[in-house]
Scaffold this motif. Structure first.
Motif, short mmCIF file in Angstrom:
data_model
loop_
_atom_site.label_atom_id
_atom_site.label_comp_id
_atom_site.label_asym_id
_atom_site.label_seq_id
_atom_site.Cartn_x
_atom_site.Cartn_y
_atom_site.Cartn_z
N ALA B 83 0.83 -1.00 -0.11
CA ALA B 83 -0.02 0.06 -0.10
C ALA B 83 0.81 1.04 0.11
N ARG B 84 2.18 1.26 0.76
CA ARG B 84 2.82 2.39 1.00
C ARG B 84 3.54 2.39 -0.57
N ARG B 86 2.28 1.65 -3.41
CA ARG B 86 1.17 2.31 -4.13
C ARG B 86 0.93 3.90 -3.96
N ALA B 87 1.04 4.29 -2.75
CA ALA B 87 0.69 5.67 -2.40
C ALA B 87 1.93 6.46 -3.28
N GLU B 107 -11.17 17.72 -2.41
CA GLU B 107 -10.50 16.86 -1.19
C GLU B 107 -10.25 15.24 -1.59
N MET B 110 -6.76 15.45 -3.14
CA MET B 110 -5.92 15.69 -2.14
C MET B 110 -5.66 14.26 -1.29
N LEU B 111 -6.50 13.39 -1.29
CA LEU B 111 -6.51 12.22 -0.58
C LEU B 111 -5.17 11.38 -0.57
N PRO B 112 -4.50 11.08 -1.80
CA PRO B 112 -3.34 10.35 -1.85
C PRO B 112 -2.31 11.29 -1.33
N GLU B 114 -2.36 13.42 1.10
CA GLU B 114 -2.47 13.44 2.28
C GLU B 114 -1.98 12.05 3.26
N LEU B 115 -2.27 11.02 2.48
CA LEU B 115 -1.84 9.85 3.02
C LEU B 115 -0.30 9.73 2.99
N THR B 116 0.51 10.45 2.00
CA THR B 116 1.61 10.28 2.04
C THR B 116 2.30 11.52 2.93
N GLY B 117 1.53 12.43 3.32
CA GLY B 117 2.00 13.33 4.10
C GLY B 117 2.70 14.56 3.52
#
Ligand SMILES: Nc1ncnc2c1ncn2[C@@H]1O[C@H](COP(=O)(O)OP(=O)(O)OP(=O)(O)O)[C@@H](O)[C@H]1O
Ligand SMILES: [Mg+2]
Lengths: 834, 224
Positions: B83-84, B86-87, B107, B110-112, B114-117
């Motif tokens: 998963a990481r 893929r992100a 939003e 933005m989601l992907p 935000e998942l990677t910061g």
């Protein structure tokens, strides 16, 4: 951790939309009702509990009562002052009170200003007159004798009587003191006077029998710590009484009421738990796609979980907040109803119930929602490409263990009783499993029927059969909810019946103590001439237990320290009888046979057995008026103290103690034809003390009333919780129903047919659940009645009809309201927006 | 021109259990795809295209065989590690647009990130939405957008992280021809602009023809 932040953010952002979709709203309502039920009952039980402790304080006329045969040092009072505690003194001695030629042996109570620290002294302006609360204590030079003293002396209010050498003017008639006791020991006629007059009576001589008492009261914590201090610093001859030594008859009724309230509130919580579990399932079902998508774009399993956790925690906090507020309000509403019945002022509500409410909300979520949520974290990311890929099913361990643990913890926390907790959880598990099995059979049965009935029937029955798993879950949840409601109904009926049956009809309303042996038959005759019936008459002999198996009592260490010491060491009332009352049950050994008359045997109450630690065959030695008797324990009796009949810890066979000086006590059902009869009874048998039980009965009945009303209040929560389960059940199938209805209508079915089919399905679910619930409730209440509450079980056939009809009606109404919009929506809008 | 290999698979086999016993739905597929290359995966329905795509992206694991994505072996990683990866390195576009219904277009994009910061998530999302022509619709929820607009948002979300590989499973399957064509255009434009590798499953022959290479599958095997 940044991904964690994104997950939390996503959870928060979707909160509003989730709320509108209904799942979170149902979850919120479920938690809200659970917390409101727990805290509402919690606040009330907590306050009533503390009020009852205060009532017990009234029996002592204080929170702490130190008694001694010697004058009590004033250092205790200094210490009490230092701790901001109230204090007063009371002494009791037996003396003759005189007026002209007439004399009466009287219990003289000598008190200081401030007495009583708890409870009230009741007085009247004429003998046997209407009581009113006294202001203060008799002034110096005055006294308040009771009606019996006045009757015996032929005195009036305003007369002067002599107590010992002191002439005192009668200014009031004493009706009752809070500390007159229910032990029927010191119920001789009595008189209240001021301590200032004590020297003038010249009654205090070396060797005169005086009991001194120091009374203390105040803030609970201060009183508790002072109690500890006193235990360390008091002299050996001084005895400390506190509210732990409440009279057994009040204690047992209260305990039973408390247990019942706890069960009632827990059932509401349980119903909410069912709703939470159902809603969580749907929540998970609706979020499978989102979880898979999040994983596809890079979220870890923990991230997915955090999205739900964020929402759950938000819901838990707000539900606790509003639930506690509602519970707080509900408690005031309940109090408004029971207010007049609670004689004492209730202490202010504590904060504990709120904490308990929050803990319960978390526990419910962890036990009933979290396991399903964990499934969400295990959705394969593949689902984005193949919609039929779901998470692996919840393992049996994960599905049931947290839920059962949560319930067990809650039961334990609320009832404070491990045995009850285990019983409750075991019963619940058994009920759920058997309901599941029966529901499966019922659904299978209905599925067979469908071919023979009309279109609507076929549609309804087909729905039920096709969603077999869902139908079973719904029937079981509703069945559990309904059975809890029905169980409570049966229990409440049984409990109220039991109280009614036990207290007012069988309980004697008069006690007569100190009946001289030779006057026994005359007394019985005079009472029955006025319509009274003696229900039990037993001799009463004072004696002291001196040795246990040859070991002095004073040297013995007791199983139940202080209580054992009190039961064994003090001078107590002994009796003998050839018969055992129906309120006594032999637990070990056997009751005295005819041949055992005159043999040195003794039968001991189980309470005493437990606190002292005795077994059959143990030898107890008694000192009765200077004579020593060594007896062997031949039986133990479980005494039902709340029968309100005369009962004794120690009973001997006839023919053993007849020689010892003693008097008799009797209980009777007696309605005097006019108040004067009592006075003439007193004149005829001056030594007999008459004790009117209506007062004490009134107390007991008011406690019961309080409990019943409180229970009915709790019922409201249970009902609400039942409705929440229904809401959840309908919510679970909502989307599917909407889609189906649109499909059918597109295919040309009439709206009426679709609605009828769906209603039929609800009807089936409701009545099946109702019938099952009736069976479960009948079985469950049998066990709860006989095992937990120890009251007789009375089956209620109406429950079956009520269960089936009520179930069907409730489900149909709630189902109709909840699905109406879905069923009536124009088909196009549904098929387009699905 | 020799390209760096970003995606490589060796002897991929996928078996599933079904009521009729074990089924082999992908059988011995090996391939290598270079950076910036666009590849179309075609074949009859049920040939195993989506299954291969899922394994290449690490959504699913092969029963046997190995896969390397951007130099790292997917087949040795656990679910969270994949998963990481893929992100960071992978983007997705699906036939069903798979937007989060409770988030706005912005939003969603933005989601992907935000998942990677990523701290500039909002800015980057804003820019790419402009780039796909939806600058004015940022604040709209998926329900308020048409199918084509939703797919543009999905495309923006898939490419905003500048992935090494962009996977698309029938991206135009739910759209009318004209809308489908414009989405395709956008897909290839982004592929060229960001030098992203494109792996595309499609039934649309004109779309397949625009790719650098066409791989055809039949009954779980690669036939070209
Ligand atoms: N988890 C599974 N269990 C059972 N069968 C599966 C599973 N996954 C895939 N299949 C089967 O494997 C075959 C290949 O499926 P796949 O989805 O890869 O086909 P596809 O080429 O993408 O077809 P389409 O063009 O229709 O999307 C199909 O017959 C499918 O039913
Ligand atoms: Mg496919």
């Amino acid at each position: 951790m940044s991904s964690r932040r994104a997950a939390v953010l996503l959870g928060l952002r979707s909160l509003g939309r989730e709320w509108r979709s209904g799942d979170l709203a149902v979850l919120f309502i479920a938690l809200f009702v659970a917390v409101a039920a727990l805290t509402g009952v919690g606040f009330l039980v907590d306050r009533i509990d503390r009020a009852m402790q205060l009532q017990a304080s009234e029996v002592l006329a204080a929170d702490l009562r130190l008694t001694s045969p010697d004058q009590i040092s004033t250092t205790y009072e200094t210490e009490a002052d230092r701790r901001n505690l109230l204090h007063a003194r009371a002494a009791q001695l037996i003396s003759v009170v005189l007026k002209d030629e007439a004399t009466q042996l009287t219990n003289v109570h000598v008190v200081t200003a401030g007495y009583p620290l708890r409870g009230t002294v009741r007085v009247s302006d004429r003998p046997f007159g209407a009581p009113q609360a006294a202001q203060g204590v008799p002034a110096p030079g005055e006294c308040w004798p009771d009606s019996r003293v006045l009757a015996a002396l032929g005195a009036q209010v305003g007369d002067v009587v002599n107590v010992g050498a002191a002439p005192l003017r009668v200014t009031r008639v004493l009706i009752s003191r809070p500390d007159q006791g229910s032990g029927f020991v010191d119920l001789a006629p009595s008189l209240l006077m001021n301590e200032a007059d004590l020297p003038a009576t010249q009654l205090i001589q070396p060797g005169s029998r005086v009991r001194y008492a120091a009374l203390f009261a105040g803030d609970r914590r201060a009183a508790d710590s002072f109690s500890l201090w006193l235990q360390k610093n008091k002299k050996p001859a001084e005895r400390l009484g506190d509210i732990a030594t409440i009279s057994p008859e009040v204690g047992s009724a209260t305990r039973r009421a408390g247990r019942f309230l706890a069960i009632a509130s827990l059932v509401s919580v349980l119903l909410c738990a069912v709703a939470i579990a159902m809603t969580a399932r749907r929540y998970v079902q609706r979020h499978l796609d989102l979880a898979a998508l999040l994983k596809t774009i890079g979220a870890s399993r923990a991230d997915v979980l955090w999205v739900c956790l964020t929402q759950l925690i938000c819901i838990a906090i707000t539900a606790t907040l509003f639930g506690s507020l509602a519970g707080f309000g509900a408690q005031f509403a309940l109090l408004a109803v029971v207010g007049d019945l609670i004689a004492t002022e209730l202490p202010p509500p504590g904060f504990m119930p709120v904490l308990l409410g929050f803990a319960a909300a978390l526990l419910l979520l962890v036990g009933f929602a979290l396991p399903s949520m964990l499934r969400l974290a295990r959705v394969p990311a593949m689902r984005v490409l193949r919609r039929d890929m779901g998470p692996p099913p919840l393992g049996a361990v994960l599905a049931f263990v947290p839920a059962l643990l949560a319930v067990a913890l809650l039961v334990m926390q609320v009832s404070g009783d491990m045995r009850m907790a285990l019983g409750f959880v075991a019963g619940l598990g058994a009920a759920a499993l058997s309901l599941m099995a029966v529901a499966l059979l019922l659904v299978a049965g209905v599925a067979r029927l469908r071919g023979r009935l009309g279109v609507a029937w076929r549609y309804g029955a087909a729905n039920l059969a096709r969603r077999r798993a869902e139908s079973v879950v719904q029937i079981v949840s509703l069945g559990l909810g309904l059975s809890a409601l029905l169980l409570l109904t049966i229990l409440r009926g049984n409990l109220v019946d039991d109280w009614r049956a036990r207290v007012p009809q069988n309980a004697p309303n008069y006690f007569f103590v100190n009946i001289p042996t030779q006057d026994r038959e005359d007394f019985r005759g005079m009472l029955s001439a006025d319509g009274g019936t003696l229900s039990r008459m037993l001799p009463m002999i004072r004696g002291r237990m001196t040795q246990i198996n040859g070991e002095p009592v004073a040297a013995r260490r007791f199983v139940d320290g202080r209580r054992g010491e009190g039961l064994a060491g003090r001078e107590q009332n002994l009796t003998w009888s050839a018969e055992i009352g129906p309120d006594n049950r032999i637990t070990e050994g056997h009751w005295f046979t005819a041949e055992e008359a005159g043999q040195p045997l003794v039968s001991v109450a189980t309470d005493m057995q437990e606190s002292i630690g005795l077994k059959l065959g143990d030898k107890l030695t008694f000192d009765i008026a200077g004579e020593t008797f060594e007896t062997t324990i031949s039986s133990f009796r479980e005494v039902q103290w709340d029968s309100l009949q005369p009962n004794f810890f120690l009973m001997f066979p006839p023919g053993l103690l007849e020689g010892a000086a003693g008097t008799w006590m009797a209980s009777a059902q007696y309605r005097p034809t006019d108040p004067g009869t009592i006075a003439s009874l007193v004149r005829r048998f001056p030594s007999v003390s008459i004790f009117d039980m209506d007062d004490l009965l009134g107390q007991v009945r008011s406690i019961i009333d309080k409990a019943v009303l409180a229970v009915q209040g709790v019922f409201i929560f249970t009902l609400l919780a039942g409705i929440v389960v229904l809401l959840a059940a309908v919510q679970v199938t909502r989307d599917e129903r909407r889609y189906e209805s649109a499909m059918l209508r597109t295919l040309g079915a009439q709206r009426r047919t679709v609605v009828a089919g769906v209603m039929l399905e609800f009807l089936l679910i409701g009545s099946l659940a109702g019938i099952m619930a009736s069976a479960a409730a009948s079985i469950g209440s049998y066990f709860v009645s006989t095992r937990l509450l120890e009251i007789p079980f009375r089956p209620d056939p109406l429950i079956w009809i009520g269960g089936a009809l009520g179930g069907a009606l409730l489900v149909c109404i709630a189902g109709y309201i909840a699905t109406r919009s879905a069923l009536l929506q124009p088909p196009m809008s549904t098929l387009r927006y699905g | 021109m020799e390209r760096k290999i970003v995606l490589e698979a060796k002897e991929l086999t996928r078996k599933v259990s079904s009521p009729e016993g074990e089924l082999t739905i992908v059988d011995g597929v090996s391939l290598a795809i270079g950076a910036g290359e666009s590849v179309a995966l075609v074949g009859a329905s049920g040939a195993g295209k989506s299954t291969v795509l899922a394994m290449l992206a690490g959504l699913d694991l092969p029963t046997s065989g190995r896969i390397w994505l951007d130099g790292r072996e997917l087949t040795g990683m656990d679910e969270d590690a994949r998963a990481r990866l893929r992100a960071d390195r992978v983007g997705f576009v699906f036939q069903a647009f798979h937007l989060v219904p409770s988030l706005t277009a912005l939003e969603n994009v933005m989601l992907p990130m935000e998942l990677t910061g990523r701290s500039d998530a909002r800015q980057a999302a804003h820019e790419i939405l402009q780039r796909v022509g939806l600058g004015a619709r940022e604040g709209h929820y998926p329900r308020q957008l048409s199918g084509g607009e939703q797919q543009r948002v999905a495309l923006a979300r898939a490419s905003v992280t500048r992935p090494a590989v962009l996977f698309a499973d029938e991206p135009t399957g739910n759209l009318d021809t004209a809308t489908g064509a414009s989405i395709c255009q956008l897909l290839f434009d982004l592929n060229r602009e960001f030098n992203t590798t494109l792996v595309l499953v499609t039934h649309d022959t004109t779309l397949a023809a625009r790719c650098d290479r066409i791989l055809t599958m039949a009954a779980g095997r690669l036939v070209t």
